[in-house]
Design an enzyme around this catalytic site. Structure first.
Site, mmCIF file in Angstrom:
data_model
loop_
_atom_site.group_PDB
_atom_site.id
_atom_site.type_symbol
_atom_site.label_atom_id
_atom_site.label_comp_id
_atom_site.label_asym_id
_atom_site.label_seq_id
_atom_site.Cartn_x
_atom_site.Cartn_y
_atom_site.Cartn_z
ATOM 1 N N HIS A 62 98.679 36.151 79.281
ATOM 2 C CA HIS A 62 98.336 34.735 79.168
ATOM 3 C C HIS A 62 98.689 34.162 77.799
ATOM 4 C CE1 HIS A 62 94.993 35.957 82.176
ATOM 5 N NE2 HIS A 62 96.108 35.663 82.823
ATOM 6 N N LYS A 72 93.973 34.482 68.430
ATOM 7 C CA LYS A 72 92.953 35.295 69.095
ATOM 8 C C LYS A 72 92.570 36.467 68.201
ATOM 9 C CE LYS A 72 94.691 34.280 73.708
ATOM 10 N NZ LYS A 72 95.275 34.834 74.937
ATOM 11 N N TYR A 132 86.934 38.178 73.036
ATOM 12 C CA TYR A 132 87.987 37.522 72.279
ATOM 13 C C TYR A 132 87.523 36.188 71.739
ATOM 14 C CZ TYR A 132 89.204 35.993 77.086
ATOM 15 O OH TYR A 132 89.176 35.540 78.376
ATOM 16 N N ASP A 170 97.728 36.188 88.191
ATOM 17 C CA ASP A 170 98.502 37.084 87.336
ATOM 18 C C ASP A 170 99.678 37.708 88.086
ATOM 19 O OD1 ASP A 170 96.815 36.406 85.295
ATOM 20 O OD2 ASP A 170 95.689 38.279 85.312
#
Length: 187
Positions: A62, A72, A132, A170
């Protein structure tokens, strides 16, 4: 904390200094001023997500596009994952290269991933809990997904592709040569 540059220098591996005694352990998992010193700019995380996944599931790859790109800071709080970062910055020589790392609750390693990268992971343990921190809010209209099994990327996933499971979204990720990431400059 110990910071190490990886094959793509803008991605940092962060390993905590662990203090242990008869009570257990303690370590710093986040220290903004040290991260800012290492990346050479200000950082502010505005959202933190926790993701629990079962063994054999891949999430990603992603990324978000301008103006909602995200830095991130990722780590595993329970279990173990095979983590993957793909460079999507078209104007750099590392474009299309990837980094893999095993992150686990035992090794306590973290990755700082600047915006301009796709990110995903495969759960290796029976279950993983993945944390995250994000520098920008989730934006569905700016969210994109690279196909984790794209032969052009040739990521060496530790499982046979037939054993890896993924969400419908995905599974429908796009191929690397069709990325629509807008070039962004880091201030």
């Amino acid at each position: 904390m110990r910071f190490s540059s990886l094959e793509i220098p803008d991605v940092l591996l962060i390993e905590p200094k662990i203090f242990e005694d008869e009570r257990g352990i303690v370590f710093e998992s986040y220290r903004e001023n040290l991260i800012e010193e290492k990346i050479g700019r200000k950082i502010s995380f505005v959202q933190e997500n926790i993701c629990v996944s079962k063994k054999g599931f891949v999430r990603g790859l992603h990324y978000q596009t301008y103006p909602m790109e995200q830095d991130k800071l990722v780590r595993v709080t329970r279990g173990e994952v095979f983590d993957v970062v793909v460079d999507l910055r078209k104007n750099l020589p590392t474009f299309g290269q990837y980094i893999t790392q095993v992150l686990s609750s035992k090794n306590r390693k973290q990755l700082f991933i600047p915006f301009g990268f796709a990110h995903g992971f495969l759960t290796l343990s029976d279950e993983s809990e993945f944390s995250y921190k994000l520098s920008n809010y989730y934006s569905p209209e700016n969210q994109h997904c690279l196909l984790w099994s794209d032969p052009q990327l040739a990521i060496p996933w530790p499982y046979d592709f037939k054993r890896i499971k993924a969400s419908i979204r995905d599974q429908q990720g796009h191929f690397f040569d069709h990325t629509n990431l807008e070039a962004s400059k880091i201030d």
